[in-house]
Design a protein around this motif. Structure first.
Motif, PDB file in Angstrom:
ATOM      1  N   ARG A   1      45.320  38.535  39.054  1.00  0.00           N
ATOM      2  CA  ARG A   1      46.578  38.094  38.444  1.00  0.00           C
ATOM      3  C   ARG A   1      47.774  38.422  39.324  1.00  0.00           C
ATOM      4  O   ARG A   1      48.704  37.617  39.442  1.00  0.00           O
ATOM      5  CB  ARG A   1      46.725  38.704  37.053  1.00  0.00           C
ATOM      6  CG  ARG A   1      45.704  38.131  36.079  1.00  0.00           C
ATOM      7  CD  ARG A   1      45.768  38.775  34.724  1.00  0.00           C
ATOM      8  NE  ARG A   1      44.698  38.262  33.858  1.00  0.00           N
ATOM      9  CZ  ARG A   1      44.459  38.695  32.648  1.00  0.00           C
ATOM     10  NH1 ARG A   1      45.205  39.661  32.118  1.00  0.00           N
ATOM     11  NH2 ARG A   1      43.462  38.184  31.936  1.00  0.00           N
ATOM     12  N   SER A   2      47.750  39.572  39.963  1.00  0.00           N
ATOM     13  CA  SER A   2      48.824  39.938  40.881  1.00  0.00           C
ATOM     14  C   SER A   2      48.879  38.951  42.045  1.00  0.00           C
ATOM     15  O   SER A   2      49.958  38.481  42.432  1.00  0.00           O
ATOM     16  CB  SER A   2      48.599  41.365  41.391  1.00  0.00           C
ATOM     17  OG  SER A   2      49.547  41.698  42.373  1.00  0.00           O
TER      18      SER A   2
ATOM     19  N   THR B   1      41.050  34.556  33.199  1.00  0.00           N
ATOM     20  CA  THR B   1      42.453  34.307  33.537  1.00  0.00           C
ATOM     21  C   THR B   1      42.638  32.800  33.630  1.00  0.00           C
ATOM     22  O   THR B   1      41.872  32.124  34.327  1.00  0.00           O
ATOM     23  CB  THR B   1      42.828  34.956  34.887  1.00  0.00           C
ATOM     24  OG1 THR B   1      42.656  36.377  34.776  1.00  0.00           O
ATOM     25  CG2 THR B   1      44.268  34.647  35.266  1.00  0.00           C
TER      26      THR B   1
ATOM     27  N   VAL C   1      49.967  38.555  29.624  1.00  0.00           N
ATOM     28  CA  VAL C   1      49.891  39.713  30.508  1.00  0.00           C
ATOM     29  C   VAL C   1      49.085  40.847  29.892  1.00  0.00           C
ATOM     30  O   VAL C   1      48.343  41.540  30.585  1.00  0.00           O
ATOM     31  CB  VAL C   1      51.320  40.199  30.859  1.00  0.00           C
ATOM     32  CG1 VAL C   1      51.277  41.458  31.696  1.00  0.00           C
ATOM     33  CG2 VAL C   1      52.089  39.108  31.563  1.00  0.00           C
ATOM     34  N   ASP C   2      49.204  41.030  28.598  1.00  0.00           N
ATOM     35  CA  ASP C   2      48.533  42.154  27.946  1.00  0.00           C
ATOM     36  C   ASP C   2      47.103  41.839  27.509  1.00  0.00           C
ATOM     37  O   ASP C   2      46.436  42.677  26.931  1.00  0.00           O
ATOM     38  CB  ASP C   2      49.350  42.641  26.755  1.00  0.00           C
ATOM     39  CG  ASP C   2      49.552  41.567  25.699  1.00  0.00           C
ATOM     40  OD1 ASP C   2      49.291  40.381  25.970  1.00  0.00           O
ATOM     41  OD2 ASP C   2      49.979  41.922  24.585  1.00  0.00           O
TER      42      ASP C   2
ATOM     43  N   VAL D   1      43.308  41.679  27.745  1.00  0.00           N
ATOM     44  CA  VAL D   1      42.281  42.355  28.536  1.00  0.00           C
ATOM     45  C   VAL D   1      41.050  41.456  28.634  1.00  0.00           C
ATOM     46  O   VAL D   1      40.906  40.515  27.870  1.00  0.00           O
ATOM     47  CB  VAL D   1      41.902  43.722  27.915  1.00  0.00           C
ATOM     48  CG1 VAL D   1      43.082  44.670  27.968  1.00  0.00           C
ATOM     49  CG2 VAL D   1      41.410  43.558  26.495  1.00  0.00           C
TER      50      VAL D   1
ATOM     51  N   SER E   1      38.501  45.082  34.741  1.00  0.00           N
ATOM     52  CA  SER E   1      39.947  45.143  34.483  1.00  0.00           C
ATOM     53  C   SER E   1      40.726  45.289  35.783  1.00  0.00           C
ATOM     54  O   SER E   1      41.769  44.646  35.975  1.00  0.00           O
ATOM     55  CB  SER E   1      40.280  46.306  33.552  1.00  0.00           C
ATOM     56  OG  SER E   1      39.710  46.090  32.285  1.00  0.00           O
ATOM     57  N   ARG E   2      40.238  46.116  36.693  1.00  0.00           N
ATOM     58  CA  ARG E   2      40.924  46.315  37.973  1.00  0.00           C
ATOM     59  C   ARG E   2      40.932  45.025  38.791  1.00  0.00           C
ATOM     60  O   ARG E   2      41.968  44.623  39.331  1.00  0.00           O
ATOM     61  CB  ARG E   2      40.244  47.436  38.767  1.00  0.00           C
ATOM     62  CG  ARG E   2      40.988  47.787  40.056  1.00  0.00           C
ATOM     63  CD  ARG E   2      40.220  48.789  40.894  1.00  0.00           C
ATOM     64  NE  ARG E   2      39.028  48.207  41.495  1.00  0.00           N
ATOM     65  CZ  ARG E   2      39.036  47.398  42.560  1.00  0.00           C
ATOM     66  NH1 ARG E   2      40.186  47.054  43.147  1.00  0.00           N
ATOM     67  NH2 ARG E   2      37.914  46.929  43.057  1.00  0.00           N
TER      68      ARG E   2
ATOM     69  N   THR F   1      40.563  41.966  37.651  1.00  0.00           N
ATOM     70  CA  THR F   1      41.385  40.977  36.947  1.00  0.00           C
ATOM     71  C   THR F   1      42.854  41.212  37.254  1.00  0.00           C
ATOM     72  O   THR F   1      43.606  40.260  37.503  1.00  0.00           O
ATOM     73  CB  THR F   1      41.114  41.032  35.433  1.00  0.00           C
ATOM     74  OG1 THR F   1      39.732  40.724  35.207  1.00  0.00           O
ATOM     75  CG2 THR F   1      41.976  40.038  34.674  1.00  0.00           C
ATOM     76  N   ALA F   2      43.278  42.472  37.265  1.00  0.00           N
ATOM     77  CA  ALA F   2      44.669  42.801  37.607  1.00  0.00           C
ATOM     78  C   ALA F   2      44.971  42.389  39.048  1.00  0.00           C
ATOM     79  O   ALA F   2      46.053  41.853  39.336  1.00  0.00           O
ATOM     80  CB  ALA F   2      44.922  44.288  37.409  1.00  0.00           C
TER      81      ALA F   2
END
Length: 86
Positions: free
Chosen positions: A11-12, A32, A25-26, A28, A4-5, A7-8
């Motif tokens: 995406r950022s 991507t 965005v939501d 999980v 998750s970290r 992936t965030a």
């Protein structure tokens, strides 16, 4: 938690490059999907193959996936390769 970290982080980085995300965005999970201008896409598909980066073309989108063996370095490398395709 690590997937998750990362992936965030991915995406950022994609948003910072001005890439249009197709994945909500939501959502999980490690997948991507995103859309690129045609000129970027063609370059990315070639460069990813050269760099041994696994991505998949799905319709008009590119799909990436974060796995348990991925690291910050892998995400940064992919974003660097993509940035070089602009």
């Amino acid at each position: 938690a690590e997937i998750s970290r990362l992936t965030a982080l991915l995406r950022s980085g994609l948003r910072e490059l001005g890439v249009t995300l197709a994945t909500p965005v939501d959502q999980v999970g490690g997948h991507t999907s995103f859309e690129l201008p045609v000129e970027w896409e063609a370059k990315l598909l070639v460069r990813a193959r050269e760099e041994r980066i696994a991505i998949a073309k799905r319709g008009k989108f590119i799909r990436t996936a974060i796995h348990a063996y991925c690291s910050d370095r892998d995400v940064d490398h992919f974003l660097g390769v993509l940035g070089g395709c602009r």
